[in-house]
Write a protein that holds these residues in place. Structure first.
Motif, PDB file in Angstrom:
ATOM      1  N   VAL A   1      -4.260  -3.904   6.552  1.00  0.00           N
ATOM      2  CA  VAL A   1      -5.203  -3.606   5.470  1.00  0.00           C
ATOM      3  C   VAL A   1      -5.839  -4.900   4.965  1.00  0.00           C
TER       4      VAL A   1
ATOM      5  N   ASP B   1      -9.330   3.514   2.220  1.00  0.00           N
ATOM      6  CA  ASP B   1      -8.496   2.482   2.825  1.00  0.00           C
ATOM      7  C   ASP B   1      -9.358   1.700   3.817  1.00  0.00           C
TER       8      ASP B   1
ATOM      9  N   TYR C   1      -9.896  -5.544   5.289  1.00  0.00           N
ATOM     10  CA  TYR C   1     -10.718  -5.812   4.100  1.00  0.00           C
ATOM     11  C   TYR C   1     -11.461  -7.146   4.238  1.00  0.00           C
TER      12      TYR C   1
END
Length: 737
Positions: A502, A443, A506
């Motif tokens: 998230v 993750d 990223y």
């Protein structure tokens, strides 16, 4: 040589005087007439405008002598023979026997509707076999042909439908330029097996090049072409193309190619592959399952290509050009009725610029059911329904299966006597993602191992208003369209794997990591576009002007998307404008402009102009683009993140010759990608073309860091066209770098 039958097919007298098949069961038609007809026993002599009809053949002569007992006829003087209005035969003497089917023409001249003619000193026919001596063939003027063929002798087999000729010489004017001791070719209009025109050339890099296609057509349903080739300094190989037609005459095509390169050639140019190979398959058919269902229409389409090198496509021709590094293979099927649609799609992506496509996501397959827009309860209420299931797979890395449902519900009203339309919509969407091979994937936010499944659901609402206005003026007609759409989420649910944190984590990793290192992290952008859950406004305006005949004179379109709660996303959106001008007959200009708020300038623009008048045909296209995201992130590089090209073409017939040329110029790197100049001359029976050209081609090399290299290729090609026989050309490459 297949087209040679056009000239020689008219040699056969069975097609002129009588049909080859048995006539016992046919009613024979015969008629003889003239201004002056006399009879001496069994001999009938017709003079002055003598005419004879035998079945479907019309014959005229100065004098016709017919023997009723022997069933023979002698035609003398100015003999002309027609069949079906398209066949013309001219001879001085024709001696025929209708019983034995033996005919002699001295001398004979034949001409078809396309102007192709054949002249022979003597032609004889016995049943289904014809022989001729000293034949001349051409499609040019009879008295002074630019080109013609001379054969010392030959024969025609009407049963096998083939002509054989000996000692044939091709003349340009009175100059002999080509000699063939023997050749044979078909005379039927149906496909026949045989050699096709070869491709010949010479290059400084590959040496002499010879490609010889062989056409094979044993059955009406299918045929194939084998094209072996040799490039003396490079290697050898060939292609095989197989074609088959179904009962609806849809053509399925399969092409397989292979080429083996010499070790010395590979070493000299540091090439990646010793063996180059690939295959292509194409087929398209409508109505595959239509007979099984009522009110049902469907279509099947497949286009598959695999190759281990870009040269696979180029090697199929002498000067083959193929620069596309990305290719998508597809197998699609869809069916639809009045309200329903089903689809199944397979997509396979390949990139030859990469050492391997093992990390590339492939869609195998994507299944879809869609219910078309329909009303419910009231004519103002509408809905639709869409279900999709996608299997996203690859050889290495995580894969996933995604199932989603989308149900838009809307309402539409017209206000102010239909001058304004008001509509509202609620878009319901839900999706589930199930992963495989995910055990080693992290993750990007928590840096822990990701979970196996993720869910995402939202309810977006949309409010839109638009208006269409039109008015006619004395010299033009004007229409204008306004539209504004507001879209925002009313409800949103996401699993932790698809949260905003998230997405942000990223994005930070993507700015600082290499693509190889980034493979270890979960990418939420591959599942759902982050911007789809952001409130936004779409604004559109369109203007069109037409003349009194309905021809479009001018248009202007403008579009802007604004994210009301995310300034960064708004800055990444460009103000799009399209302008089209057709004020003058033959001149058309279209412009697309994208204004970037980050760069505070136009980040993308294209101009396409064409002119077709006064015998001039020309086009001009210009395009440039800068990467706004790289500019915003501070990683912008003028070399890596900017691109542009210019392409133009010009064609004009000067009367004595025709000029055509085109060029492609890379405006960012300041070099010509390709250019060509063609000087050609075509008359009724002959054509010649001289082509000067250059291009830059990408090739695969053994350099791991930069597997794609380029070579500059310059060549001259001369081509001769002998209409309607065939054409032949020769290419000489001048320089390779």
């Amino acid at each position: 040589m297949r087209a040679w039958y056009i000239a020689f097919v008219y040699v056969l007298m069975c097609a002129i005087v009588y049909a080859d098949e048995p006539q016992e069961d046919k009613k024979k038609i015969f008629e003889l007439s003239a201004n002056n007809v006399t009879s001496q026993g069994n001999v009938v002599i017709a003079k002055d405008n003598a005419f004879m009809l035998s079945e479907d053949v019309y014959m005229y002569a100065d004098k016709i002598t017919y023997n009723r007992e022997e069933e023979s006829a002698l035609l003398e003087g100015d003999v002309r023979i027609y069949r079906g209005g398209s066949l013309f035969v001219d001879a001085t003497r024709v001696d025929m026997n209708l019983k034995t089917k033996h005919t002699i023409l001295q001398p004979a001249y034949f001409q078809n509707e396309n102007g192709m003619w054949f002249s022979g000193q003597e032609v004889q026919n016995t049943d289904k076999l014809y022989t001729f001596k000293k034949a001349i063939v051409s499609g040019c003027d009879v008295q002074f042909p630019i080109w013609h063929l001379k054969s010392s002798s030959g024969r025609y087999d009407s049963q096998k439908e083939y002509v054989s000729a000996w000692n044939s010489r091709l003349y340009f004017g009175s100059l002999p330029i080509f000699y063939v001791p023997y050749f044979s070719f078909p005379t039927a209009t149906e496909r026949k097996s045989g050699l096709l025109s070869p491709e010949l050339g010479s290059t400084s890099r590959e040496g002499f090049v010879y490609i010889q296609p062989l056409y094979i057509a044993p059955y009406k349903q299918w045929d194939m072409t084998l094209s072996p080739q040799i490039r003396v300094d490079r290697g050898y190989g060939g292609n095989a193309e197989f074609r088959i037609a179904d009962e609806k005459n849809n053509i399925a095509r399969l092409n397989i190619g292979y080429f083996r390169q010499y070790e010395e050639y590979i070493r000299d140019y540091s090439l990646l592959n010793k063996e180059i190979f690939g295959f292509e398959a194409e087929y398209s058919r409508a109505g595959l399952l239509e007979p099984l269902f009522k009110n049902y229409k469907d279509h099947f389409y497949t286009s598959i290509m695999y190759m281990n090198d870009l040269e696979y496509k180029r090697l199929q021709k002498l000067n083959g050009r193929y620069s596309t590094r990305l290719h998508t293979s597809r197998i699609n099927y869809f069916g639809q009725s009045d309200n329903h649609y089903i689809g199944m799609y397979f997509k396979y992506f390949s990139n030859l610029a990469q050492a391997s496509n093992a990390n590339t996501f492939q869609t195998l397959p994507n299944l879809q059911y869609h219910h078309y827009l329909d009303t419910i309860f009231s004519k103002h209420l509408y809905y639709a329904f869409d279900v999709q299931s996608k299997n996203i797979t690859r050889h290495t890395g995580y894969t996933y299966w995604q199932n989603s449902i989308n149900v838009p519900l809307g309402v539409n009203f017209s206000l102010f006597k239909d001058y304004v339309n008001l509509n509202g919509k609620v878009d319901l969407f839900a999706s589930n993602v199930s992963l495989n091979n995910y055990q080693d994937v992290l993750d990007p936010f928590s840096r822990s191992r990701i979970e196996r499944s993720a869910q995402y659901a939202y309810a977006n609402y949309e409010i839109g208003i638009n208006s269409d206005l039109a008015k006619a003026y004395k010299h033009f007609f004007h229409t204008i369209h306004f539209e504004g759409i507001f879209n925002a989420p009313a409800y949103r649910y996401v699993s932790d794997m698809l949260s905003n944190q998230v997405y942000g984590a990223y994005s930070e990793l993507a700015e600082n990591m290499s693509s190889a290192a980034l493979q270890a992290y979960w990418n939420p952008n591959e599942i759902i576009d982050f911007s789809s859950a952001q409130p936004r406004v779409d604004l559109k305006l369109s203007n069109y002007f037409y003349d009194t005949k309905g021809r479009e004179l001018f248009f202007y379109r403008i579009y802007q998307r604004i994210y009301t709660q995310n300034q960064a996303l708004t800055q990444n959106q460009s103000l799009r404008q399209e302008i089209g001008i057709n004020l003058f007959d033959g001149l058309s200009v279209t412009t697309n402009l994208f204004y970037s708020y980050v760069a505070k300038s136009f980040n993308e623009a294209s101009v396409a102009a064409s002119f077709n008048k006064f015998g001039v045909q020309s086009t001009l296209n210009y395009f440039f683009r800068i990467d706004s995201q790289a500019l915003q992130s501070g990683t912008y590089n003028d070399i890596a993140n900017r691109s542009g090209f210019l392409r133009g073409s010009l064609k004009y017939d000067f009367g004595y010759f025709q000029f055509s040329g085109n060029l492609g110029y890379d405006t960012q790197n300041n070099y010509f990608k390709d250019w060509s100049v063609i000087l050609s001359r075509d008359i009724r029976c002959f054509g010649i073309a001289l082509k000067f050209a250059a291009d830059v081609r990408p090739i695969l090399t053994t350099n791991i860091e930069n597997p794609i290299d380029t070579i500059a290729n310059q060549y001259i090609k001369v081509e001769f066209r002998f209409v309607p026989l065939a054409g032949i050309g020769f290419t000489q490459r001048l320089q390779n770098q």
